[in-house]
Write an enzyme that holds these catalytic residues in place. Structure first.
Site, PDB file in Angstrom:
ATOM      1  N   ARG A   2     -11.225 -44.821 -71.910  1.00 53.86           N
ATOM      2  CA  ARG A   2     -11.021 -44.810 -70.461  1.00 53.86           C
ATOM      3  C   ARG A   2     -11.281 -46.161 -69.814  1.00 53.86           C
ATOM      4  O   ARG A   2     -10.745 -46.471 -68.750  1.00 53.86           O
ATOM      5  CB  ARG A   2     -11.935 -43.750 -69.854  1.00 53.86           C
ATOM      6  CG  ARG A   2     -11.611 -43.363 -68.454  1.00 53.86           C
ATOM      7  CD  ARG A   2     -12.448 -42.206 -67.907  1.00 53.86           C
ATOM      8  NE  ARG A   2     -13.430 -41.680 -68.795  1.00 53.86           N
ATOM      9  CZ  ARG A   2     -14.703 -41.461 -68.454  1.00 53.86           C
ATOM     10  NH1 ARG A   2     -15.136 -41.789 -67.245  1.00 53.86           N
ATOM     11  NH2 ARG A   2     -15.550 -40.933 -69.311  1.00 53.86           N
ATOM     12  N   TYR A  61     -25.926-100.263 -69.943  1.00 57.13           N
ATOM     13  CA  TYR A  61     -26.254 -99.431 -71.099  1.00 57.13           C
ATOM     14  C   TYR A  61     -25.094 -99.415 -72.093  1.00 57.13           C
ATOM     15  O   TYR A  61     -23.944 -99.153 -71.721  1.00 57.13           O
ATOM     16  CB  TYR A  61     -26.559 -97.996 -70.640  1.00 57.13           C
ATOM     17  CG  TYR A  61     -26.823 -97.024 -71.764  1.00 57.13           C
ATOM     18  CD1 TYR A  61     -28.052 -97.011 -72.422  1.00 57.13           C
ATOM     19  CD2 TYR A  61     -25.848 -96.116 -72.177  1.00 57.13           C
ATOM     20  CE1 TYR A  61     -28.297 -96.122 -73.456  1.00 57.13           C
ATOM     21  CE2 TYR A  61     -26.082 -95.225 -73.207  1.00 57.13           C
ATOM     22  CZ  TYR A  61     -27.306 -95.226 -73.844  1.00 57.13           C
ATOM     23  OH  TYR A  61     -27.547 -94.352 -74.864  1.00 57.13           O
TER      24      TYR A  61
END
Length: 519
Positions: free
Chosen positions: A295, A68
């Site tokens: 907190r 490829y």
């Protein structure tokens, strides 16, 4: 606290050269090359790997076995044979045909990052690139010849479009920037004393079939996100001082009870920023328990830091991998088709990072809102001592909301939004380039949000009459930098320019000293 994944060792550093070993390249290395223009060389070991892989390509290209992108066509034409006398010319056509990007050109630092990232991948040895082509790419990078690369066109399954534009000047084509001037690729090479390079079999595919554009950009975005997150740490610590917050959530024993990696690191950072603060004294806090935005900073920022580390690991994995298809295996003289070009992990990590940063941004907005409210802060409404005849920080809340709205939308995941292409041969893509781009777009808004919180917290400290010498060591530095640029708000004045001024300080690195990425 370090990541649970093993970190690659840093590439060898010379006086002015970052030597490409093909192993151990870090995000910091990309930043050095892209933004500090450190030059790059190829180590002997990397060159040996590149040469060994190239020998395999040369041997197999004419061996009669279909491979490829070497002797067969690409994309929807997969499997169609390429005549032996057309192998080199086909590679040049493949680059030209995939230069389909559109949009504004990428910034120079992004282009340099992608050039470097592509060279890193080639140095691993699996691309089969001709050594002369890799040398030409490095020469172009070191000479400051920067291809003009349109920003749009990649789907994250190999950055074919941007890398094709990147490759064109190597061939004496396309456009490039050289010493601040735009010109043809041919002229840019000539002015830099370079020549176009000739491609052989697979060279064009090796140049463009990777995710180097995304990976290089991602390294820069990570650095900017890290800086933004640490600025939120500083802004939060300054808000603690302005709010007179309870610091018990930062107690090491509290943090050890839930030892999340990022949370522990953020707690350590906040304790350092607040070292020597009067807030540590017994009874200094105004409340027994503060709002969640005060907190739970270590939990939220800690989750963002963990997401940052995960994204860093994914980027550095890509930088040090041979994500090539076909992959050249020099040891066995093979070339194998594969899917290593697919960057699902990187896309998911950046989608998660965007969500985590948006959570941190929301906390920043809420902390500012609590400081504007007398019911929470015990300070004058909207932080003005002038009473109802003055607005103080009232209307900047609209800016906070508008900024967060943008951040919220930029945090939406993008990795699922793909469509099949190339006759459905390429039927899935992670859209990683767009995920990184939208994360990058968050950064200016994050800086603005942090800037407004810094202004808000500094105003709260001043209205409370806090002696700056009693602030935490790191907080005191940040407070001084802000106040040296922006005075306390007394009479109403436009606050937009104040926010712009502090955001500029953040962008310049003047309100930041921590390096969260290296932990």
């Amino acid at each position: 606290m370090p990541s649970s994944k093993p970190r690659a060792s840093r590439a060898e550093l010379r006086a002015v050269d970052l030597t490409l070993s093909g192993r151990g390249v870090t995000v910091a290395d990309v930043v050095r090359v892209a933004r500090n223009e450190v030059s790059v060389g190829l180590s002997d070991g990397a060159r040996a790997r590149v040469e060994a892989a190239r020998a395999i390509v040369d041997r197999l290209a004419l061996a009669g076995v279909a491979i490829y992108g070497v002797n067969t066509a690409l994309g929807a034409n997969t499997g169609a044979p390429i005549p032996p006398n057309d192998l080199a010319t086909y590679q040049k056509r493949a680059v030209r045909a995939r230069a389909v990007g559109v949009g504004a050109p990428l910034k120079t630092d992004v282009v340099r990052a992608m050039m470097f990232a592509r060279a890193c991948g080639m140095a691993v040895g699996g691309s089969g690139i001709s050594p002369a082509v890799l040398d030409a790419l490095l020469a172009m990078l070191n000479a400051g010849v920067h291809p003009v690369v349109p920003a749009k066109g990649s789907i994250g399954a190999a950055d074919l479009a941007p890398l094709s534009h990147l490759a064109l000047p190597l061939l004496g084509e396309g456009r490039a920037e050289y010493r601040g001037e735009l010109m043809s690729g041919t002229e840019a090479l000539q002015r830099a004393g370079l020549r176009p390079v000739a491609l052989a079999a697979k060279d064009g595919l090796a140049l463009i079939s990777s995710n180097a554009a995304t990976v290089g950009h991602a390294a820069l975005v990570l650095t900017d996100c890290s800086d933004a997150l640490d600025t939120f740490n500083i802004a939060a610590a300054l808000s603690f001082e302005g709010f007179r917050a309870n610091l018990s959530p930062l107690d090491p024993r509290v943090q050890a009870a839930r030892p999340a990696r990022g949370q522990l690191a953020i707690a350590q950072r906040l304790r350092a920023l607040l070292s020597d603060s009067a807030l540590w004294a017994p009874g200094a806090a105004r409340r027994v328990q503060d709002p969640v935005s005060m907190r739970c900073v270590t939990q939220v920022h800690g989750a963002a830091l963990a997401a940052l580390w995960q994204a860093r690991d994914e980027v550095e994995l890509e930088l040090n991998s041979a994500a090539e298809s076909p992959l050249v295996l020099a040891e066995t003289a093979e070339m194998l088709s594969n899917g290593n070009f697919h960057t699902a992990g990187l896309a998911l990590a950046f989608d998660a990072l965007g969500l985590a940063l948006a959570q941190s941004a929301l906390l920043s907005v809420e902390r500012s809102q609590r400081l504007y409210s007398p019911a929470f802060s015990d300070l004058p409404l909207q932080l003005t001592r002038r009473g109802p005849e003055h607005s103080g920080f009232a209307t900047i809340q609209k800016t906070l909301t508008a900024l967060y709205n943008e951040v919220r939308h930029q945090a939406n995941p993008a990795s699922l939004d793909c469509l099949p292409v190339s006759e459905a041969v390429e039927d899935h893509a992670p859209m990683t380039a767009n995920v990184v781009v939208k994360t990058a777009a968050m950064v200016p808004n994050l800086r603005y949000l942090a800037a407004i919180e810094l202004l808000t917290a500094a105003q709260a400290i001043d209205l409370r009459g806090t002696d700056p010498t009693t602030l935490g060591a790191g907080v005191r530095v940040a407070y001084t930098v802000v106040r040296n640029r922006v005075p306390v708000l007394d009479e109403d004045r436009p606050l937009g320019p104040d926010a712009e001024a502090v955001a500029a300080l953040i962008a310049a690195g003047d309100i930041r000293s921590g390096d969260l990425l290296s932990r």
